[in-house]
Design a protein around this motif. Structure first.
Motif: not given
Length: 377
Positions: A54, A175, A177-178, A180, A183, A186, A237
């Motif tokens: 993150s 970041s 994160h979804e 942004k 993505s 996370e 990820n």
């Protein structure tokens, strides 16, 4: 309901995740992680980009690299997400909040110097909406007082200040994160332009061990060298992220097109004095991360957001200033007068904006906004 956000999806993500599974290596620092790091380094021209779980964790690593100790002070805006302050409060720092500029909602660079004391260790500019803080002034202050700059560029991938990528003028963080532009659900990244930080950053990121050196064949076994934690994202990820990093310019431009549509379509409400909209200084290139507008006051904002929802548009307000929160009062203090932070935060509304937003949807958003004010709001 037109959603406030939808995480981007291009199609390649599924293929890359399948490859990661076939590779039979799902833990961190596999081939997809390295490809992401190499792409980030090429896109930002930093010495090292380290994927993290993150942006929060990237900031935590940065706080350790700054050697933050109990009683040190760190200057930042109060108008930011809790992670900006938490990363340093976890190391025992006292957070010193200063007021923001109402035009960009970024830290007021003119107020930083008066907040500096003998205990100040770092300045943390936060680039709201991918619009850069006024970095020339901040860099000059940091240089004169020998302070470290840690850039919270969570929202800033692909954005620049005078042609310089955000996150590369100090120790930087992104970041994924979804919510942004780019993505993987996370995720985040630590950006290091100063190569003297790289060795220790790798160790901190790998639970305090020199495991990265083992993988490069520099040692025959790894051991505990420093404090650290498990900050590595999964290969799944990274595989998802790679597909988007390869297309970051396309994604950003698509969002900027929606931003421009809002900006042009709502200018009549600005000229009529109903709302104010985002300001992007001429030296800044933003990335279409968000479009915000400001209404008259908190009561109007509440009515406005409710009206949007009643008309199937999901708009949201943004941060609640940290200095007025329970933890903010415990771990920090506000330096000077809160002229704009609270007042402006209570007026701000974010409109729906995401990759591949359909023309009909953004037209509907504008129509509902105009309808609110046509009723004599």
């Amino acid at each position: 309901m037109i959603p406030f956000n939808l995480p981007p999806y291009l199609g390649l993500e599924t293929e890359y995740i399948a490859r990661a599974i076939q590779n039979r290596k799902l833990c961190g620092d596999g081939s997809f992680t390295f490809q992401c790091s190499e792409l980030l380094e090429a896109q930002t021209n930093v010495k090292k980009a380290l994927l993290t779980t993150s942006c929060t964790h990237a900031l935590e690593i940065a706080a350790i690299l700054c050697d933050i100790q109990h009683g040190d002070e760190v200057i930042m805006p109060s108008y930011t997400f809790v992670s900006t302050a938490n990363a340093f409060a976890l190391r025992g720092a006292n957070i010193v909040f200063v007021d923001i500029r109402p035009d960009t909602m970024n830290i007021n660079e003119q107020l930083i110097e008066t907040a500096i004391t003998k205990n100040t260790k770092a300045i943390v500019p936060v680039h709201i909406a991918g619009v850069s803080c006024e970095m020339d002034t901040i860099l000059d202050i940091a240089d004169r007082y020998n302070l470290t700059i840690v850039e919270d560029a969570a929202q800033g991938i692909g954005a620049t200040y005078k042609g310089i990528p955000l996150g590369t003028m100090g120790i930087g963080s992104f970041s994924f994160h979804e919510t942004k532009n780019i993505s993987c659900g996370e995720g985040g990244a630590l950006l290091l332009k100063d190569e003297t930080y790289i060795s220790r950053a790798e160790i901190i990121r790998e639970k305090g061990t020199n495991r990265s050196s083992l993988f490069r064949g520099e040692v025959d076994k790894y051991s505990w060298h420093d404090i650290g934690s498990s900050y590595l994202p999964s290969e799944l990820n990274a595989a998802y992220l790679l597909a988007q990093l390869e297309n970051v310019e396309h994604i950003n431009q698509n969002r900027i097109n929606t931003w421009k549509f809002y900006n042009q379509s709502l200018c009549s409400l600005v000229s009529d004095g109903h709302i104010e909209i985002m300001t992007v200084p001429k030296e800044c290139k933003h990335n279409g991360h968000m479009f915000w507008l400001k209404v008259k006051d908190l009561d109007e904002r509440t009515n406005f957001i409710n009206f949007l929802k009643e008309n199937n548009v999901y708009g949201v307000f943004h941060y609640v200033p940290l200095h007025s929160s329970v933890a903010g009062l415990k771990f920090g203090r506000f330096n000077g007068e809160d002229v704009y932070t609270t007042k402006e935060s209570e007026r701000l509304v974010r409109l729906p904006l995401y990759y591949d937003m359909q023309k009909a949807d953004r037209e509907q958003v504008v129509s509902v906004v105009k309808k609110f004010y046509s009723q004599g709001a």
